[in-house]
Design a protein around this motif. Sequence first.
Motif, PDB file in Angstrom:
ATOM      1  N   ASN A 125       0.853  -1.188   0.000  1.00 27.31           N
ATOM      2  CA  ASN A 125       0.000   0.000   0.000  1.00 27.31           C
ATOM      3  C   ASN A 125       0.886   1.235   0.000  1.00 27.31           C
ATOM      4  O   ASN A 125       1.713   1.423   0.899  1.00 27.31           O
TER       5      ASN A 125
ATOM      6  N   HIS B 133       0.811   3.348   3.141  1.00 28.40           N
ATOM      7  CA  HIS B 133       1.506   2.683   4.249  1.00 28.40           C
ATOM      8  C   HIS B 133       3.014   2.791   4.076  1.00 28.40           C
ATOM      9  O   HIS B 133       3.752   3.020   5.035  1.00 28.40           O
TER      10      HIS B 133
ATOM     11  N   ARG C  19      -2.982   1.153  -4.247  1.00 30.64           N
ATOM     12  CA  ARG C  19      -2.298  -0.150  -4.165  1.00 30.64           C
ATOM     13  C   ARG C  19      -1.089  -0.149  -5.097  1.00 30.64           C
ATOM     14  O   ARG C  19      -1.191   0.294  -6.236  1.00 30.64           O
TER      15      ARG C  19
ATOM     16  N   ASP D  38      -9.261   2.156   7.222  1.00 30.49           N
ATOM     17  CA  ASP D  38      -8.017   1.456   7.518  1.00 30.49           C
ATOM     18  C   ASP D  38      -7.974   1.319   9.044  1.00 30.49           C
ATOM     19  O   ASP D  38      -7.681   2.283   9.743  1.00 30.49           O
TER      20      ASP D  38
END
Lengths: 168, 337
Positions: free
Chosen positions: A25, A28, A86, B79
Motif C-alpha cells: 500500500n 503505508h 495499491r 483502515d
Amino acid sequence: MAQLAFGLVAAAMLGSGLLAVRSRNLVHAVLWLAVSLIATAAAYVLLSAPFLAAMQILLYTGGVVTLMLFGVMLTDHRHDGGAPGRLSNDSAPQRPWLGAFFAAALFGVVAAALYQTPLPVPAAALDASTARLGELVLGDHLVAFEAISVLLLAALLGAVALARKTDP
Amino acid sequence: MGMDFVMNHVWLRPLFMSVLVVTAVMTTCAWSIWFERKLSARMQNRLGPTIVGPAGLLQPLADALKMLRKEILIPRDADPWLFRLAPPLVLFCTVAALAVVPWSETIYIADLDVGILWVLALAGLMLLPIWIAGWASNNKYALFGGMRAVAQGISYEIPLLLSAMVPVILAGSLNLKDIVRFQHDHGWFVLWPPGIGLVAFVVFFVTSLAEANRIPFDVPEAESELIAGISVEYTAMNLGLFPMAEYVHTLISSAVAATLFLGGWDGPFFDATWYDGVVWMVLKTGVLFVFIYVLRWSLVRFRSDQLMYACWVWLLPLALGLVGAAAVWVKLTQGQG
C-alpha cells in the motif's frame, strides 16, 4: 545503556525502512518511511546532535513526507492495477539491475567515507552544537552549501519540467 | 528538604514537572471549553451552559463522561489501525510541545538548547496524524479535510518558522529560556526593534492561528462545506481527542507567542520565590488565549484559496523581509556579527 538504546533505535530504523520498501500500500509505505525518519532523528539525539534531530523531524518528517503524500494523492493510480493506492509492479518495466546499481553506488560512497574517517574521532571534532554547525555551514563550507542549494533548485525545476505534459 | 530533593533530581524533576504542567494545561483546556461557550453566548446575547452545576461549571465533566461512555465505531472500509492510531497521535504531537515551554525560571520540563525548533518541528509533525485521520476514514469529506489541513499547515509553517526566527536572531539563541532572559535585559521583542518586532509578533500570531486551524483559518473543518472534515467518521473519545488537541495547541501557541515576543515570565512585582514570574506568564498566555476566542466568534472563515493566497503572496514575503531586517538590525547595532 547507550548500546541498548542504539540497538533499539537501529532496529526501529531498519525495520520500518524494510516495511516501507515491502509495503504493497503506497500510503503505508510513505508512513513507514516517516517512522524510519523519526527513528533517524532519535539516532541523532543519541549522538548528542539535537539540532540535526530537530531539523530531521522538521524537514523530513514534517516536510518531505507530507509532500510525498501530496504526490500520492495528486497522481493517477488507476493504471497501476488494483485499487487506488495499491502498489503493483506488474505494469511497470522491471529493472532490478538499475536498483542494484544505485544501491551499490550509495553503499560505496558511504563505505568510502567511513573508511577514510580515522576512528575513534577526537572529542574536539565531535562538537555538534548549533553554533558550531552554523559556523561550519555558513563559514568554512559556504560554497559547498550554496552549490547544494543550486543543485536542489535544479532538481526542483527538472521535476516540474518532467511532470508538465504540455506547455501552457 | 523533600521539595529540594525532587527539584534537583535528574529524572524526578522532569517527571514532577511533566505531571504538574500537563495536568494544569489539560484542566485549563477542559474549562476553557466552558469559558468559550459562555463567552460566545454572551457575545450573541444567549446564556450558554446553565444546567450542570452553578453557571454550568460542571459541563466539561458531563461532556467527558458522555464521550467516554459512547461506543467506538470503526467504518467497514476504513483502515482500522491507522484510523485508531491517528487521534492519540494528534494529541501526542500537541502535548509534547509543552516540554520546552518555560513557565518561569524554575517551572519548565526540559531546558532544551533547540527549544523553539522542537515546538516548530512538532507543529509540522502534527500534520501527519491529521492527514492519516482523513485518509484512514475512507470518506471523501474526511480526505478533503485532511488534504486541506496538510496544504494549509505546510504553507503556513514557512512564515511561522521565519517570524519565529526574528527573536532567535535578536537574542542569538534557540533556547526559549535564553530568549526570555535576553528580553528581561533588553526589553520585550514586541517593542523593539521599532516596527520589526511588532510586525513579527503579528505574523507569528496569525500564522500560529492558522497552524492550530482556528477561525478564521479553520477550512479543514469547515462544517458548512466539509461537515467537520477529518473528524466526520469518528465517535466517542476518538472524536473528543481532536478538539482537545486543538485547544491544547491553541494554548501552547499563545504560550510560545508570549515567550518569544512578550517577555515570557518577565514582569514587575513578582520575584525571588520558586514560582517567580509564573503569574506573568500565565497572565500573558491567558490574554492571548482569550483574544483567540474573541476572534473566533467575531470573524468568518476564509475560503481555501484566499487562505493560500494570503500565505504565499503576503505573509511569506513579509516574514522573509522581517528576518532580513532583524539580521541587518543586529549587524548595525552590534558592530561586527
